[in-house]
Structure formats: structure tokens, C-alpha cells
Design a protein around this motif. Sequence first.
Motif, PDB file in Angstrom:
ATOM      1  N   LEU A 274     -37.300 -22.857  -8.257  1.00 22.65           N
ATOM      2  CA  LEU A 274     -38.102 -21.594  -8.024  1.00 22.65           C
ATOM      3  C   LEU A 274     -38.490 -20.679  -9.502  1.00 22.65           C
ATOM      4  O   LEU A 274     -38.882 -19.614  -9.457  1.00 22.65           O
ATOM      5  N   LYS A 275     -38.343 -21.565 -10.552  1.00 22.21           N
ATOM      6  CA  LYS A 275     -38.587 -20.964 -11.954  1.00 22.21           C
ATOM      7  C   LYS A 275     -39.895 -20.515 -12.064  1.00 22.21           C
ATOM      8  O   LYS A 275     -41.058 -20.982 -11.542  1.00 22.21           O
ATOM      9  N   GLY A 276     -39.889 -19.357 -12.366  1.00 24.65           N
ATOM     10  CA  GLY A 276     -41.525 -18.716 -12.576  1.00 24.65           C
ATOM     11  C   GLY A 276     -42.120 -17.965 -11.463  1.00 24.65           C
ATOM     12  O   GLY A 276     -42.995 -17.599 -11.683  1.00 24.65           O
ATOM     13  N   MET A 277     -41.413 -18.094 -10.264  1.00 23.19           N
ATOM     14  CA  MET A 277     -42.037 -17.687  -9.113  1.00 23.19           C
ATOM     15  C   MET A 277     -41.540 -16.340  -8.727  1.00 23.19           C
ATOM     16  O   MET A 277     -40.592 -15.945  -9.158  1.00 23.19           O
ATOM     17  N   ASN A 278     -42.513 -15.521  -8.336  1.00 28.16           N
ATOM     18  CA  ASN A 278     -42.245 -13.918  -8.013  1.00 28.16           C
ATOM     19  C   ASN A 278     -41.548 -13.981  -6.518  1.00 28.16           C
ATOM     20  O   ASN A 278     -42.142 -13.735  -5.592  1.00 28.16           O
ATOM     21  N   VAL A 279     -40.123 -14.496  -6.968  1.00 23.66           N
ATOM     22  CA  VAL A 279     -39.350 -14.496  -5.388  1.00 23.66           C
ATOM     23  C   VAL A 279     -38.187 -13.745  -5.805  1.00 23.66           C
ATOM     24  O   VAL A 279     -37.718 -13.405  -7.052  1.00 23.66           O
ATOM     25  N   TYR A 280     -37.537 -13.373  -4.564  1.00 30.21           N
ATOM     26  CA  TYR A 280     -36.170 -12.674  -4.834  1.00 30.21           C
ATOM     27  C   TYR A 280     -35.253 -13.553  -3.680  1.00 30.21           C
ATOM     28  O   TYR A 280     -35.819 -13.930  -2.568  1.00 30.21           O
ATOM     29  N   VAL A 281     -34.130 -13.760  -4.220  1.00 35.28           N
ATOM     30  CA  VAL A 281     -33.284 -14.821  -3.410  1.00 35.28           C
ATOM     31  C   VAL A 281     -32.291 -14.117  -2.813  1.00 35.28           C
ATOM     32  O   VAL A 281     -31.633 -13.177  -3.194  1.00 35.28           O
ATOM     33  N   ASN A 282     -32.109 -14.225  -1.342  1.00 31.45           N
ATOM     34  CA  ASN A 282     -31.243 -13.412  -0.710  1.00 31.45           C
ATOM     35  C   ASN A 282     -30.189 -14.676  -0.175  1.00 31.45           C
ATOM     36  O   ASN A 282     -30.424 -15.373   0.634  1.00 31.45           O
ATOM     37  N   LEU A 283     -28.901 -14.300  -0.621  1.00 33.20           N
ATOM     38  CA  LEU A 283     -27.906 -15.157  -0.369  1.00 33.20           C
ATOM     39  C   LEU A 283     -27.248 -14.858   0.977  1.00 33.20           C
ATOM     40  O   LEU A 283     -27.037 -13.732   0.988  1.00 33.20           O
ATOM     41  N   ILE A 284     -27.198 -15.639   2.109  1.00 37.45           N
ATOM     42  CA  ILE A 284     -26.635 -15.006   3.265  1.00 37.45           C
ATOM     43  C   ILE A 284     -25.206 -15.791   3.737  1.00 37.45           C
ATOM     44  O   ILE A 284     -25.269 -16.882   3.697  1.00 37.45           O
ATOM     45  N   GLU A 321     -22.689  -8.333   5.081  1.00 41.74           N
ATOM     46  CA  GLU A 321     -22.450  -8.873   6.318  1.00 41.74           C
ATOM     47  C   GLU A 321     -22.341  -7.796   7.267  1.00 41.74           C
ATOM     48  O   GLU A 321     -21.830  -6.774   7.187  1.00 41.74           O
ATOM     49  N   PHE A 322     -23.165  -7.991   8.330  1.00 39.49           N
ATOM     50  CA  PHE A 322     -23.386  -6.971   9.361  1.00 39.49           C
ATOM     51  C   PHE A 322     -22.646  -7.614  10.585  1.00 39.49           C
ATOM     52  O   PHE A 322     -23.053  -8.595  11.017  1.00 39.49           O
ATOM     53  N   GLY A 323     -21.974  -6.785  11.496  1.00 40.20           N
ATOM     54  CA  GLY A 323     -21.799  -7.372  12.795  1.00 40.20           C
ATOM     55  C   GLY A 323     -20.949  -8.585  12.919  1.00 40.20           C
ATOM     56  O   GLY A 323     -21.273  -9.185  14.171  1.00 40.20           O
ATOM     57  N   SER A 324     -20.101  -9.143  12.202  1.00 41.52           N
ATOM     58  CA  SER A 324     -19.610 -10.393  12.514  1.00 41.52           C
ATOM     59  C   SER A 324     -18.559 -10.353  13.397  1.00 41.52           C
ATOM     60  O   SER A 324     -18.127 -11.281  13.887  1.00 41.52           O
ATOM     61  N   LYS A 325     -18.085  -9.081  13.579  1.00 41.85           N
ATOM     62  CA  LYS A 325     -17.140  -8.686  14.553  1.00 41.85           C
ATOM     63  C   LYS A 325     -17.683  -8.829  15.988  1.00 41.85           C
ATOM     64  O   LYS A 325     -16.845  -9.173  17.086  1.00 41.85           O
TER      65      LYS A 325
END
Length: 340
Positions: A274-284, A321-325
Motif C-alpha cells: 500500500l506504500k504511497g497510496m492515498n488509503v486509510y487502513v481499517n483493522l477489523i 467493536e460493536f454489538g458482538s453481544k
Amino acid sequence: MINIYGITRKKLENYFLENGEKTFKALQVFEWLYQKREKNVDDWSNLKKEIRARLLEDYSFEMPRIVKKECDELTHKYLFELFDHNFIEAVVMFHDYGISVCVSSQIGCNMGCAFCESGRLKKVRNLETFEMVAQIILIEEEIKKRVSSVVIMGIGEPLDNYDHVMDFIDIINDSKGLQLGIRHITLSTSGLVPKIQDLMKRDIQINLAISLHAPNDEIRNKLMKVNKVYSISQLICSIKEYIEYTNRRVTIEYVMLKGINDSDDCAKELAILLKGMNVYVNLIPYNETNHLEFKKSTPKRIAKFCQILKEKGLNVTIRKEFGSKISAACGQLRSKEVER
Ligand code: SAH
Ligand code: SF4
């Protein structure tokens, strides 16, 4: 019969033109449907009786029903029954910055990702546009509040239901429709490259999120069948093109699966990719389900993975984390219902 909640304003204008009426009638209809939320067409006082009768003849005004609700503090999850007795679900999340709804785009999903509950049950059919619009309207009625953002991240692959999803976005973004700002609408895809290109050419300013989940083909092939059709390099190429063309930052989704894609080496490889790309990483953080053998990475592992990406200069966050319950993993409520 065509459902009125699935018609874009443009299409409704054409309908009125074909019937020898002025196009602004479409605007009036939209105001009744989406601003005043008046379900009784007989009360649409600024439209002539003949027009109202004709609308009732030509369109259905019925809505699906909410049949089940599971709640915790910050999350409500709704199960809807459609006219053909299929079930879909939508999740509402109450954030400090507003209320978001996660909508489904298909009944089941054919992409068959190994870790996903929605993919376990095959696709039954695409959702109609009105069935997506209805998820938002019915939820707004239920919580008695307006929704401020929409994510198309529920059950289904939205780009495999392209036309209906585009009409859906049109209606919810319409200033006389549900009035959601285009930048408050997010579409998540497993990576159907030709459709990403189609979306790019429309040049609408939605947020695009890509479910990458792996730094190389070897791992991604095991997780996502779609990778055998569109490899990582093809996908990355199309994302670069998309960013260039639309001038928008793209979100990279990465679900953290214990022992599968969460090592330090994976993080380093991802950073290079992803180097140099205009991205944003979302770890889930993975939501475990009863049916699938995948396990969630430990919080410590996720933090380390995140740290490595940051050190390599990437924008990265860990999804709250939302709503894992309440079995909020994509597709769990529906699969429970189907199996019952
Ligand atoms: N089909 C689209 C959108 C729906 S899935 C897509 O795949 O992007 C939305 C996101 O939830 C995807 O990133 C998907 O990989 C992720 N997901 C699926 N099952 C999950 C689970 N059990 N826990 C956490 N994320 C999951
Ligand atoms: Fe479908 Fe998305 Fe689930 Fe994959 S992750 S099976 S594309 S809903």
C-alpha cells in the motif's frame, strides 16, 4: 408492481412526462414520501385526485416489516421480512458523532468468503432498490431519529447488485429524498474490479471501502474466492486508478484472523503493497460465528500489527467493536432465522 420507494426522482419525472404532467410533480411526491413521510396517498393534498389515483394504480406503496430486534447500548439490530418471506438485516450504531445504519444489498451472498456468515448461505436474489431504502425509513421510524450516515456493508456484495445499489444511493442522497450527504455514504466491496471501474466513471463522491484482508494472493486465495478472478495486483491497480480519477481516499478493510493474516510479516508485506497510496487502513476485529472455524486475533496482536503499519507511515485505525453481544457479525441474525 413497481414499488414507489425504489424510484429515483429522475425516473419519476419521466413517468410524469409520459403521463402528460409537469416534472415538478415528482418533487412533490418525494416531499410526501421522504420529508413528510405521509403514507396515506389520499392526504397528498397538493396533487390532483386523478394523479393520486393513477399513482396508486401504477405503484405499490407497501413496506417490508421489522420482525425482530436485538439491542445493546450502542447497537440495534433489525431483522426484516420481505414480501416473499425472505429475511434481511440491518444494524444501527449510535456513535458520538451521529447515527449510522449498515444496510444489506442482497439476500445472502455468492462471493463465498471463507470467514463470512453471509457467504455461507448462498445468494437467493438481489435486493430491490426499495428494499434497501425501506431499511433506512423503517429504522428511522423505529428510533424516531434521523440517520446521519449509511454504510453498505451488511449482507451481500453491493457491486454484484450494481444498478439497484446506484439507484439506492441516488434516492438516499437526493436533497428531496433521504438527504444523506454523499460523503456520509460508504460502499464496501470484496473487489469486483470491472465494477470498481464503472463506479469510478460515475465519479460520485461516496466513500469506497475495499475488503482486502490479505497482503498477498496466497493468503487471499484461501480467504476470498473472488481473488482467483481478480488478483491482488489487478485490484490494487484499479484502486490506484480510482484514487487518481476521483481524488478520494479509499479505505482498506482488513479483518484480523488469528494465525491466518495477522503476523508481523503480513503487516510488513501489507505496508509495502500500500506504500504511497492515498488509503486509510481499517483493522477489523473478527466477529466469531458458531459455524466457522476462524478465530479472532488477540487485542495485543492487533495492536502490534497496527503499530507496524503506523511505523511504515500508513494511516490506520482499529475498528471499534460493536454489538458482538448481539450476534452482529455480518449475517448472523438472518442465518439464525433461516435455520430455525
Ligand atoms: N460484500 C461486501 C460488503 C459486505 S461485508 C464486502 O465484502 O466488502 C462487510 C465487511 O465485513 C467486509 O469487509 C467483510 O469482510 C467483513 N466481515 C464479514 N464477516 C465478518 C465477521 N464475521 N467479522 C468481522 N468482519 C466480517
Ligand atoms: Fe459476501 Fe462480503 Fe461476506 Fe464476502 S465478506 S461473502 S463478499 S458479504
